[in-house]
Design an enzyme around this catalytic site. Sequence first.
Site, mmCIF file in Angstrom:
data_model
loop_
_atom_site.group_PDB
_atom_site.id
_atom_site.type_symbol
_atom_site.label_atom_id
_atom_site.label_comp_id
_atom_site.label_asym_id
_atom_site.label_seq_id
_atom_site.Cartn_x
_atom_site.Cartn_y
_atom_site.Cartn_z
ATOM 1 N N ARG A 11 57.010 34.358 35.540
ATOM 2 C CA ARG A 11 55.902 33.605 34.947
ATOM 3 C C ARG A 11 55.692 32.296 35.697
ATOM 4 O O ARG A 11 54.571 31.819 35.850
ATOM 5 C CB ARG A 11 56.171 33.333 33.459
ATOM 6 C CG ARG A 11 55.151 32.385 32.829
ATOM 7 C CD ARG A 11 55.289 32.282 31.317
ATOM 8 N NE ARG A 11 56.637 32.151 30.842
ATOM 9 C CZ ARG A 11 57.381 31.034 30.912
ATOM 10 N NH1 ARG A 11 56.899 29.945 31.474
ATOM 11 N NH2 ARG A 11 58.600 31.013 30.422
ATOM 12 N N TYR B 202 27.509 30.283 35.184
ATOM 13 C CA TYR B 202 28.066 31.504 34.612
ATOM 14 C C TYR B 202 28.185 31.361 33.097
ATOM 15 O O TYR B 202 28.801 30.417 32.603
ATOM 16 C CB TYR B 202 29.423 31.786 35.247
ATOM 17 C CG TYR B 202 30.228 32.853 34.553
ATOM 18 C CD1 TYR B 202 29.685 34.118 34.313
ATOM 19 C CD2 TYR B 202 31.517 32.601 34.128
ATOM 20 C CE1 TYR B 202 30.425 35.090 33.658
ATOM 21 C CE2 TYR B 202 32.263 33.570 33.482
ATOM 22 C CZ TYR B 202 31.708 34.809 33.248
ATOM 23 O OH TYR B 202 32.437 35.768 32.598
ATOM 24 N N ASP C 117 32.704 25.756 41.214
ATOM 25 C CA ASP C 117 32.818 27.209 41.148
ATOM 26 C C ASP C 117 32.097 27.760 42.382
ATOM 27 O O ASP C 117 30.878 27.708 42.487
ATOM 28 C CB ASP C 117 32.168 27.733 39.862
ATOM 29 C CG ASP C 117 32.292 29.239 39.709
ATOM 30 O OD1 ASP C 117 32.614 29.926 40.696
ATOM 31 O OD2 ASP C 117 32.035 29.752 38.597
ATOM 32 N N LYS D 52 35.864 39.031 42.177
ATOM 33 C CA LYS D 52 34.604 39.274 42.865
ATOM 34 C C LYS D 52 34.826 39.485 44.370
ATOM 35 O O LYS D 52 35.490 40.427 44.747
ATOM 36 C CB LYS D 52 33.635 38.126 42.562
ATOM 37 C CG LYS D 52 33.520 37.785 41.056
ATOM 38 C CD LYS D 52 33.157 38.984 40.192
ATOM 39 C CE LYS D 52 32.761 38.618 38.769
ATOM 40 N NZ LYS D 52 33.814 38.022 37.954
#
Length: 371
Positions: free
Chosen positions: A47, A99, A170, A195
């Site tokens: 983690r 977005y 972004d 993406k």
Amino acid sequence: MKPETLAIHSGNLYESSTKDVTPPINLSTTFFRDEDGGYSGGHMYSRVSNPNRSALEQVLTNLEKGADACAFSSGNTAGMSLFQALAPGSHIIAADDMYWGFKKQLQSIFADTLTIDFIDLTDIDRISGYIKENTVMIWVETPSNPLLKITDLVAISAITKKHNLILACDSTFASPCLQNPISLGADIVMHSSTKYIGGHSDVLGGALITAKKSAFWEKVRNIQQIGGAVPSPFDCFLLLRSIKTLPYRMRGHCENGMALAQYLEQHPKVEAVFYPGLPAHAQHEIARQQMTGFGGMLSILVKGGADEARRVVNTVKLFAQATSLGGVESLIEHRASVEGPDTKTPQNLIRISVGLEHIDDLIADFNQALA
């Protein structure tokens, strides 16, 4: 090194005992401690860190010309971790065209802790008027989703530096191969690695890259490691594999995107085309200055309203009607129906992710769908 070389070599952080050319998938969730209690292998629990994730973060840092990176299990988690690192009561200025998932986060999950103004960030002269005593960040998305607006990063970075604000960008629609916001003055870059970085519609991921290792960045890193919304070793392996071809895939996306945009711009049934590579685009000159290519994302307004837009997306054969972008296959969607009843997206807008099929076939497909 150039992006093509960095993409292939900078993720190879370690040599295994079997001398693998491609780093293997390391599935171990825990790692041996030394006799003195240390971790000479560099990892203690997956983690917190993992060899595959460290390799992914290293290559993303190099491609974005940053100082460090944090990989996450999704793009939404990457953005949310950045917002979580802000102190309660903070004010953010964000783009009006962005977005919808992040906009929904800010309006719902963070509604009680943060205040937000959504404005047109292409109107540089108006931005300073929204800065308050508690403003801490300007959140930019360029190119924007779904209207493909281009924000002048150099101009906005001058504003954020003057007021000691964080400039977060972004850059998902551009990928690290077409735009490096840190080089243009941004403090933090965000990607949905699902993406273009993944590029094959088969892995979910997100990433933040920082220009410098600041106290704020340590808060973000702490949220990643303690919160634990991290990608699996296999996800990191897939992303590293995909990044090796990213510079070459982006060339194909740019070439096809431009050709389809030029075709649609001349079509009598298309009302408007939003693509920063077209000279008619309102921010074309800014895009030309801060991007090395214009990508494979474009949106169009079709004549005939929502009914005609839906008919077109239901009539194409090669374009898959599905939500996402940046894969090798072309995707298409009626964006307003994805975003829901409170959307500001025009009802006749179609968003297109242009893939790597032959452009003649893609144009022929649109030709029959618009006929």
